[in-house]
Design an enzyme around this catalytic site. Structure first.
Site: not given
Length: 304
Positions: A113, A283
């Site tokens: 991320d 995610h």
């Protein structure tokens, strides 16, 4: 070293490494291997995302975990008007300086991320430092902004909320840290055992950091920089080709992998890239499927 560090990283030692005057990066180090690995976390978290991976890696490598500038227990300076002190160029340089102060001149790089965005800039600016790179659940920031559609804007709403002028996002996102952290993490995770993946003490640590108004401001500055100065830097480097070995991973059930073709996207910018979707995963790839990620890292490093 606090209780949660001792619980999840018992063999690691902690240092606060000064990378410029007044800026210290929270750093954990362990392992005795001949090669080093630097692990960079994502939003809205800290080095804790590597709790299911780092100790195993330290059996064969020297492992360095950090909190990015503005996150966790690292320094959180007030953002400049042009957001340059939270540019990925500056945040990447922080990490280079950490490694240099540890006596490490070349290393493997792993990021998830926001940490992967810092890693992307790091390999563009300091390719001579990097042996290999692994990035999780991202495409280049420039591409994701340019190709934003309704689905992405809806599910990644925070990208567009954080970039608003201060103190608008800070006021609202910092008003209920407990709610924000729990909703953000648990809604984006899609694997079967969410409670196991985010135990209460880990959630409370993320909430502790996000309860600090300086942290919410710093995170907002990270995103503001991504929408301004970072895009300027990225546009200049659009024609650069990454030649170091690159592995890209993404959650098979995640937003990014469902909207974009991650592997083909990175092949436009890298000459030696491979990757795959991590099954039963949203995610938060290192936290949702740590054993799959650990095996992928080890296999990738053995093949280089």
């Amino acid at each position: 070293m606090n209780t949660i560090m001792k619980k999840y990283f018992p063999e690691f030692t902690q240092e606060f490494i000064e990378v410029e005057e007044g800026i210290k990066i929270n750093t954990l180090v362990a392992g005795q291997g001949n090669e080093a690995i630097l692990l960079l976390h994502g939003h809205p978290e800290s080095y804790l995302i590597w709790r299911g991976i780092a100790s195993q890696l330290a059996q064969n490598y020297k492992v360095v975990l950090t909190d990015l500038r503005g996150y966790g227990d690292s320094s959180k300076p007030e953002g400049l008007d042009n957001h340059s002190n939270y540019s990925k160029r500056v945040m990447a340089l922080d990490q280079v300086k950490v490694m240099e102060k540890l006596g490490i001149n070349k290393f493997h790089l792993v990021g998830h991320d926001r940490g992967a965005r810092v890693a992307h800039r790091l390999i563009l600016d300091h390719s001579d430092k990097i042996l290999t790179c692994i990035m999780m659940d991202i495409l280049p920031t420039y591409d994701m902004y340019e190709q934003t559609n309704r689905e992405f804007a809806t599910k990644y709403w925070h990208w567009f909320f954080y970039i608003q002028p201060k103190p608008f996002p800070e006021t609202f996102l910092g008003s209920n840290p407990d709610y924000f952290i729990r909703r953000n993490l648990l809604n984006k995770a899609t694997s079967d055992s969410v409670k196991d993946m985010f135990p209460q003490d880990v959630l409370e640590e993320y909430i502790r950091h996000y309860s600090d108004p300086r942290c919410v401001h710093a995170i907002s500055e990270d995103y503001r920089a991504s929408n301004t100065i970072d895009l300027e830097h990225d546009k200049i480097d659009r024609d650069k080709t990454i030649s170091i070995p690159l592995l890209v991973l993404w959650g098979a059930n995640g937003v990014v992998g469902n909207i974009w073709n991650i592997l083909e996207g990175w092949k436009k910018f890298a000459s030696n890239v491979s990757g795959f979707a991590v099954e039963n995963c949203g995610h938060f790839v290192p936290e949702e499927q740590p054993q799959i990620v650990l095996k992928a890292i080890l296999d990738f490093l053995k093949k280089r």
